[in-house]
Motif scaffolding. Structure first.
Motif, PDB file in Angstrom:
ATOM      1  N   PRO A 165     -10.459  -1.782   4.075  1.00  0.00           N
ATOM      2  CA  PRO A 165      -9.754  -1.677   5.353  1.00  0.00           C
ATOM      3  C   PRO A 165     -10.658  -1.192   6.491  1.00  0.00           C
ATOM      4  O   PRO A 165     -10.177  -0.665   7.490  1.00  0.00           O
ATOM      5  N   PHE A 166     -11.956  -1.383   6.340  1.00  0.00           N
ATOM      6  CA  PHE A 166     -12.926  -0.919   7.336  1.00  0.00           C
ATOM      7  C   PHE A 166     -14.229  -1.687   7.133  1.00  0.00           C
ATOM      8  O   PHE A 166     -14.426  -2.375   6.121  1.00  0.00           O
ATOM      9  N   VAL A 190      -3.865   3.750   6.523  1.00  0.00           N
ATOM     10  CA  VAL A 190      -4.365   2.908   5.423  1.00  0.00           C
ATOM     11  C   VAL A 190      -5.730   3.405   4.961  1.00  0.00           C
ATOM     12  O   VAL A 190      -6.003   3.488   3.760  1.00  0.00           O
ATOM     13  N   LEU A 191      -6.595   3.761   5.910  1.00  0.00           N
ATOM     14  CA  LEU A 191      -7.918   4.273   5.561  1.00  0.00           C
ATOM     15  C   LEU A 191      -7.807   5.558   4.741  1.00  0.00           C
ATOM     16  O   LEU A 191      -8.499   5.724   3.730  1.00  0.00           O
ATOM     17  N   ARG A 240       0.800  -1.224   0.000  1.00  0.00           N
ATOM     18  CA  ARG A 240       0.000   0.000   0.000  1.00  0.00           C
ATOM     19  C   ARG A 240       0.834   1.275   0.000  1.00  0.00           C
ATOM     20  O   ARG A 240       0.355   2.327  -0.414  1.00  0.00           O
ATOM     21  N   PHE A 241       2.088   1.177   0.456  1.00  0.00           N
ATOM     22  CA  PHE A 241       2.867   2.392   0.667  1.00  0.00           C
ATOM     23  C   PHE A 241       4.196   2.435  -0.074  1.00  0.00           C
ATOM     24  O   PHE A 241       5.011   3.319   0.193  1.00  0.00           O
ATOM     25  N   SER A 285      -6.795  -6.244  10.834  1.00  0.00           N
ATOM     26  CA  SER A 285      -5.666  -6.851  10.124  1.00  0.00           C
ATOM     27  C   SER A 285      -4.760  -5.811   9.489  1.00  0.00           C
ATOM     28  O   SER A 285      -3.635  -6.122   9.079  1.00  0.00           O
ATOM     29  N   LEU A 286      -5.231  -4.560   9.401  1.00  0.00           N
ATOM     30  CA  LEU A 286      -4.442  -3.494   8.793  1.00  0.00           C
ATOM     31  C   LEU A 286      -4.201  -2.355   9.785  1.00  0.00           C
ATOM     32  O   LEU A 286      -4.029  -1.205   9.399  1.00  0.00           O
ATOM     33  N   ASP A 287      -4.181  -2.716  11.073  1.00  0.00           N
ATOM     34  CA  ASP A 287      -4.040  -1.694  12.105  1.00  0.00           C
ATOM     35  C   ASP A 287      -2.865  -1.975  13.033  1.00  0.00           C
ATOM     36  O   ASP A 287      -2.851  -1.561  14.183  1.00  0.00           O
TER      37      ASP A 287
END
Length: 385
Positions: free
Chosen positions: A118-119, A142-143, A66-67, A132-134
């Motif tokens: 992601p939510f 991510v959000l 993602r980054f 899982s993405l926190d």
């Protein structure tokens, strides 16, 4: 139409467990059948010989996916392939792709596919970050990256009406105006995992098999499934077949989340529970499904789609499910439960009641007919037009 399909693969060691790769592998040939010229850029090839392939580096973690986009590589790829449309399967990459399109002087349409959200939203409308993405508080970045991806796209594609509702609500909260850009385009089913309802008649009665073919991450609600498995084992009516989809995972992945290994060990310790692996073999996977009487959906709250549920249904396996997210939208209301007692009663009825089982075999199979790859490809191309 020339389509450049940018695919992140989160499980390069076990492609059969990577839904994004499987979807691309099914969709790319169907797009080619429809007349599109497709190039897949990914860490592993997808599609058939008609589809171009550009190998990209596999990100070491889900956060790097993602980054850490390589804009130089994107510019080179866009100049080389001259696409009419670019599909970003990792929507957080969309701002970088938009930058690359600008630098390459391309006016290609940019479509983001919201393969993973992601939510999720509670029944009361509260936005909840996906755990899982926190890790280390990365959930909010991510959000925000997801929101930036929405803003950068000409089209935003989601799997389901539930996903469309959640994405729209999240976009509104983050002041992203989606306008008319949102499209519901489901994922394709695997035609290798489809059989006629008449063939879906495994033995009934005590010892009938229920299969759980989902990833064993904690954020899939696996601990709730462990509790249900314990109750089903105590009932004595049903045996459970639990898929170990990952096998031995890389250290980078277990360091971030070792819950699949922990959950697998807990399940293996229960009576009447069999842990099985398809070893990455699609034929073996089909045979494991074929021997089951019914499937069990995951307890994952933020579930906008489930490839494993569709796999079961295409094979004519009725799937029992908690009333959550897309699962409640898609699965027959008669097979949804709100308590473990209801779940056990449904499992036992599917195991013993042949008439009830036969009815839901037909309904399960019929629920996947609109997800054939050729129909999904048509909707994809319509969304990209």
């Amino acid at each position: 139409m020339r389509v450049l399909y940018l695919l992140n693969i989160s499980n390069p060691d076990r492609l059969s467990a990577d839904s994004g790769w499987i979807f691309a592998d099914l969709l790319a040939p169907a797009l080619a059948d429809a007349g599109a010229e497709v190039t897949v850029a990914a860490p592993a090839a997808a599609g058939d010989v008609r589809c171009g392939f550009h190998r990209t580096k596999a990100p070491r973690t889900k956060y790097r996916a993602r980054f850490s986009t390589d804009i130089d590589e994107l510019v080179m790829l866009i100049k080389s392939k001259r696409p009419d449309a670019v599909v970003a399967n990792q929507i957080e990459e969309a701002p970088a792709i938009r930058t690359a399109l600008l630098e390459a002087g391309s006016d290609a349409l940019l479509a983001g596919y919201c393969h993973y959200l992601p939510f999720s939203f509670t029944s009361g409308g509260q936005l909840v970050l996906d755990p899982s993405l926190d890790d280390s508080g990365l959930g909010r970045p991510v959000l925000l990256s997801f929101a930036a991806g929405l803003a950068a796209c000409d089209r935003v594609m989601v799997h389901s009406s539930t996903a469309a509702s959640w994405v729209s609500a999240a976009a509104t909260r983050m002041t992203v105006d989606l306008g008319e850009r949102l499209r519901v385009v489901p994922a394709p089913r695997d035609e290798r995992l489809v059989r006629a309802p008449a063939a879906a008649r495994p033995a009934s009665g005590v010892g009938a098999i229920g299969i759980y073919n989902h990833r064993l991450y904690a954020h899939y609600g696996t601990s709730q499934f462990v509790d249900l498995a314990r109750e089903l084992a105590a009932s004595g009516t049903v045996r459970l077949r639990v898929m170990d989809l990952f096998g031995q995972r890389r250290a980078e992945r277990t360091h971030l989340d070792d819950s699949p290994e922990d959950m697998r060990d807990q399940l293996a310790a229960l009576p009447h529970v069999q842990i099985v692996s398809d070893r990455g073999d699609r034929v073996r996977y089909k045979n494991l499904l074929a021997g089951a009487r019914f499937g069990i959906a995951p307890f994952r709250p933020g579930c906008p789609w489930s490839m494993s549920v569709i796999d079961c249904q295409g094979m004519g396996l009725p799937v029992i499910s908690p009333r959550l997210g897309w699962l409640a939208e898609h699965i027959d209301p008669e097979l949804c439960f709100s308590s473990s007692a209801e779940a056990v009663a449904l499992a036992e009825r599917l195991a013993i009641d042949d008439e009830f089982h036969a009815l839901h075999v037909k309904r399960a199979h019929a629920s996947t007919t609109d997800f054939s790859p050729n129909l999904v490809a048509a909707r994809y191309l319509e969304a990209l037009s």
